[in-house]
Design a protein around this motif. Sequence first.
Motif, PDB file in Angstrom:
ATOM      1  N   LYS A 210       5.325  10.753   0.464  1.00 32.17           N
ATOM      2  CA  LYS A 210       4.895   9.222  -0.088  1.00 32.17           C
ATOM      3  C   LYS A 210       5.200   8.205   0.896  1.00 32.17           C
ATOM      4  O   LYS A 210       6.383   8.074   1.186  1.00 32.17           O
ATOM      5  CB  LYS A 210       5.669   8.835  -1.329  1.00 32.17           C
ATOM      6  N   VAL A 211       4.291   7.547   1.546  1.00 32.46           N
ATOM      7  CA  VAL A 211       4.259   6.693   2.580  1.00 32.46           C
ATOM      8  C   VAL A 211       3.976   5.220   2.082  1.00 32.46           C
ATOM      9  O   VAL A 211       2.894   5.106   1.347  1.00 32.46           O
ATOM     10  CB  VAL A 211       3.330   7.072   3.880  1.00 32.46           C
ATOM     11  N   THR A 212       4.799   4.243   2.438  1.00 30.31           N
ATOM     12  CA  THR A 212       4.683   2.786   1.614  1.00 30.31           C
ATOM     13  C   THR A 212       4.776   1.931   3.114  1.00 30.31           C
ATOM     14  O   THR A 212       5.410   2.130   3.946  1.00 30.31           O
ATOM     15  CB  THR A 212       5.733   2.523   0.949  1.00 30.31           C
ATOM     16  N   THR A 213       3.764   0.963   3.097  1.00 32.22           N
ATOM     17  CA  THR A 213       3.602   0.024   3.990  1.00 32.22           C
ATOM     18  C   THR A 213       3.467  -1.521   3.486  1.00 32.22           C
ATOM     19  O   THR A 213       3.507  -1.615   2.155  1.00 32.22           O
ATOM     20  CB  THR A 213       2.340   0.263   4.717  1.00 32.22           C
ATOM     21  N   THR A 214       3.953  -2.338   4.495  1.00 35.36           N
ATOM     22  CA  THR A 214       3.975  -3.775   3.834  1.00 35.36           C
ATOM     23  C   THR A 214       2.517  -4.204   3.896  1.00 35.36           C
ATOM     24  O   THR A 214       2.413  -5.403   3.319  1.00 35.36           O
ATOM     25  CB  THR A 214       4.960  -4.466   4.771  1.00 35.36           C
ATOM     26  N   GLY A 215       1.532  -3.594   4.389  1.00 34.61           N
ATOM     27  CA  GLY A 215       0.099  -4.181   4.481  1.00 34.61           C
ATOM     28  C   GLY A 215      -0.859  -3.184   4.119  1.00 34.61           C
ATOM     29  O   GLY A 215      -0.446  -1.933   4.604  1.00 34.61           O
ATOM     30  N   THR A 216      -2.042  -3.636   3.960  1.00 39.34           N
ATOM     31  CA  THR A 216      -2.909  -2.617   3.764  1.00 39.34           C
ATOM     32  C   THR A 216      -3.744  -2.047   4.812  1.00 39.34           C
ATOM     33  O   THR A 216      -4.332  -1.033   4.821  1.00 39.34           O
ATOM     34  CB  THR A 216      -4.324  -3.165   2.789  1.00 39.34           C
ATOM     35  N   HIS A 217      -3.760  -2.862   5.929  1.00 39.08           N
ATOM     36  CA  HIS A 217      -4.611  -2.613   7.194  1.00 39.08           C
ATOM     37  C   HIS A 217      -3.850  -1.222   7.897  1.00 39.08           C
ATOM     38  O   HIS A 217      -4.488  -0.556   8.581  1.00 39.08           O
ATOM     39  CB  HIS A 217      -4.453  -3.571   8.263  1.00 39.08           C
ATOM     40  N   LEU A 218      -2.467  -1.144   7.716  1.00 37.88           N
ATOM     41  CA  LEU A 218      -1.648  -0.088   8.207  1.00 37.88           C
ATOM     42  C   LEU A 218      -2.029   1.064   7.522  1.00 37.88           C
ATOM     43  O   LEU A 218      -2.387   2.269   8.121  1.00 37.88           O
ATOM     44  CB  LEU A 218      -0.200  -0.368   8.214  1.00 37.88           C
ATOM     45  N   LEU A 219      -2.200   1.041   6.220  1.00 39.94           N
ATOM     46  CA  LEU A 219      -2.533   2.302   5.636  1.00 39.94           C
ATOM     47  C   LEU A 219      -3.852   2.850   5.944  1.00 39.94           C
ATOM     48  O   LEU A 219      -4.197   3.860   6.313  1.00 39.94           O
ATOM     49  CB  LEU A 219      -2.366   2.141   3.961  1.00 39.94           C
ATOM     50  N   ARG A 220      -4.893   1.833   6.169  1.00 42.78           N
ATOM     51  CA  ARG A 220      -6.306   2.224   6.532  1.00 42.78           C
ATOM     52  C   ARG A 220      -6.181   2.982   7.804  1.00 42.78           C
ATOM     53  O   ARG A 220      -6.918   3.998   8.090  1.00 42.78           O
ATOM     54  CB  ARG A 220      -7.103   0.977   6.351  1.00 42.78           C
TER      55      ARG A 220
ATOM     56  N   ALA B 152       1.189  -1.044   0.102  1.00 38.71           N
ATOM     57  CA  ALA B 152       0.142  -0.067   0.054  1.00 38.71           C
ATOM     58  C   ALA B 152       0.855   1.380   0.184  1.00 38.71           C
ATOM     59  O   ALA B 152       2.067   1.288   0.574  1.00 38.71           O
ATOM     60  CB  ALA B 152      -0.986   0.006   1.303  1.00 38.71           C
ATOM     61  N   GLU B 153       0.285   2.477  -0.471  1.00 37.08           N
ATOM     62  CA  GLU B 153       0.857   3.617  -0.734  1.00 37.08           C
ATOM     63  C   GLU B 153       0.117   4.729  -0.489  1.00 37.08           C
ATOM     64  O   GLU B 153      -0.964   4.767  -0.986  1.00 37.08           O
ATOM     65  CB  GLU B 153       1.792   3.794  -1.815  1.00 37.08           C
ATOM     66  N   LEU B 154       0.592   5.658   0.410  1.00 37.07           N
ATOM     67  CA  LEU B 154      -0.315   6.801   0.582  1.00 37.07           C
ATOM     68  C   LEU B 154       0.413   7.925   0.268  1.00 37.07           C
ATOM     69  O   LEU B 154       1.523   8.182   0.532  1.00 37.07           O
ATOM     70  CB  LEU B 154      -0.613   6.959   2.135  1.00 37.07           C
ATOM     71  N   TRP B 155      -0.221   8.931  -0.339  1.00 34.68           N
ATOM     72  CA  TRP B 155       0.278  10.079  -0.822  1.00 34.68           C
ATOM     73  C   TRP B 155      -0.427  11.277  -0.079  1.00 34.68           C
ATOM     74  O   TRP B 155      -1.486  11.560  -0.007  1.00 34.68           O
ATOM     75  CB  TRP B 155       0.115  10.336  -2.350  1.00 34.68           C
ATOM     76  N   LEU B 156       0.618  11.879   0.467  1.00 36.84           N
ATOM     77  CA  LEU B 156       0.251  13.261   1.406  1.00 36.84           C
ATOM     78  C   LEU B 156       0.485  14.327   0.445  1.00 36.84           C
ATOM     79  O   LEU B 156       1.561  14.577   0.410  1.00 36.84           O
ATOM     80  CB  LEU B 156       0.778  13.164   2.517  1.00 36.84           C
ATOM     81  N   GLN B 157      -0.755  15.008  -0.061  1.00 43.56           N
ATOM     82  CA  GLN B 157      -0.332  16.078  -0.811  1.00 43.56           C
ATOM     83  C   GLN B 157       0.243  17.438  -0.045  1.00 43.56           C
ATOM     84  O   GLN B 157      -0.351  17.665   0.648  1.00 43.56           O
ATOM     85  CB  GLN B 157      -1.596  16.505  -1.625  1.00 43.56           C
ATOM     86  N   GLY B 158       1.277  17.836  -0.719  1.00 44.38           N
ATOM     87  CA  GLY B 158       1.725  19.125  -0.072  1.00 44.38           C
ATOM     88  C   GLY B 158       0.864  20.352  -0.163  1.00 44.38           C
ATOM     89  O   GLY B 158       0.200  20.582  -1.298  1.00 44.38           O
ATOM     90  N   CYS B 159       0.702  21.070   0.889  1.00 42.85           N
ATOM     91  CA  CYS B 159       0.047  22.089   1.075  1.00 42.85           C
ATOM     92  C   CYS B 159       0.718  22.897   2.247  1.00 42.85           C
ATOM     93  O   CYS B 159       1.327  22.597   3.010  1.00 42.85           O
ATOM     94  CB  CYS B 159      -1.574  21.751   1.265  1.00 42.85           C
ATOM     95  N   GLY B 160      -0.101  23.946   2.330  1.00 49.99           N
ATOM     96  CA  GLY B 160       0.665  24.857   3.483  1.00 49.99           C
ATOM     97  C   GLY B 160       0.379  24.103   4.769  1.00 49.99           C
ATOM     98  O   GLY B 160       1.339  24.238   5.823  1.00 49.99           O
TER      99      GLY B 160
END
Length: 173
Positions: free
Chosen positions: A127-137, A79-87
């Motif tokens: 960009k955050v990457t994890t080894t499992g989907t539960h952690l991303l959720r 799983a990967e989570l993208w935290l969009q850059g903003c102020g």
Amino acid sequence: MNRVHDNKPTSAALRRDKQPQPHTGDSYRAPLRVPSGTGCRECGAVYDNGRWLWCATTRRTSQLVCPACRRILEHAPAAELWLQGCGYLDAHRDEVLALLHHQAQGEQERHALERLMRIDEQAGGMKVTTTGTHLLRRIGAALLRTHHGRLSIEYRDGDGLLRARWSHADSDV
């Protein structure tokens, strides 16, 4: 004594194309069960009764590399989570990073295969990457609970990767 027979067909009696199939085939999960007491030579997790656990056991029969360590070694996140850059993200960077690490630690203590792989800070965000989907959720829910904003989660069949995107509605602090 009369026995009541259930007329429901078993999965063995169903046609092959009608048998329930798993949602997705994860190539990092073993198709067969690993013998209990098997340990991971990378992280020390132990497979016991169908689960990978963080427990010390004296009856370690063999060693292999657990699915989470294989993902880390091969740079193949689940799983990967993208935290969009903003102020807002720039102003609260340390708080967000602390939240990510805290959630990852809590999930990893309970589930040995759910780990944080990397946090890459890029020009447009993180960009955050994890080894499992539960952690991303779990991370996504914590971000919404603590910092609000918008979270979209997308899973494409056959892709094998859960993708999520978080952004804060307020681009200013």
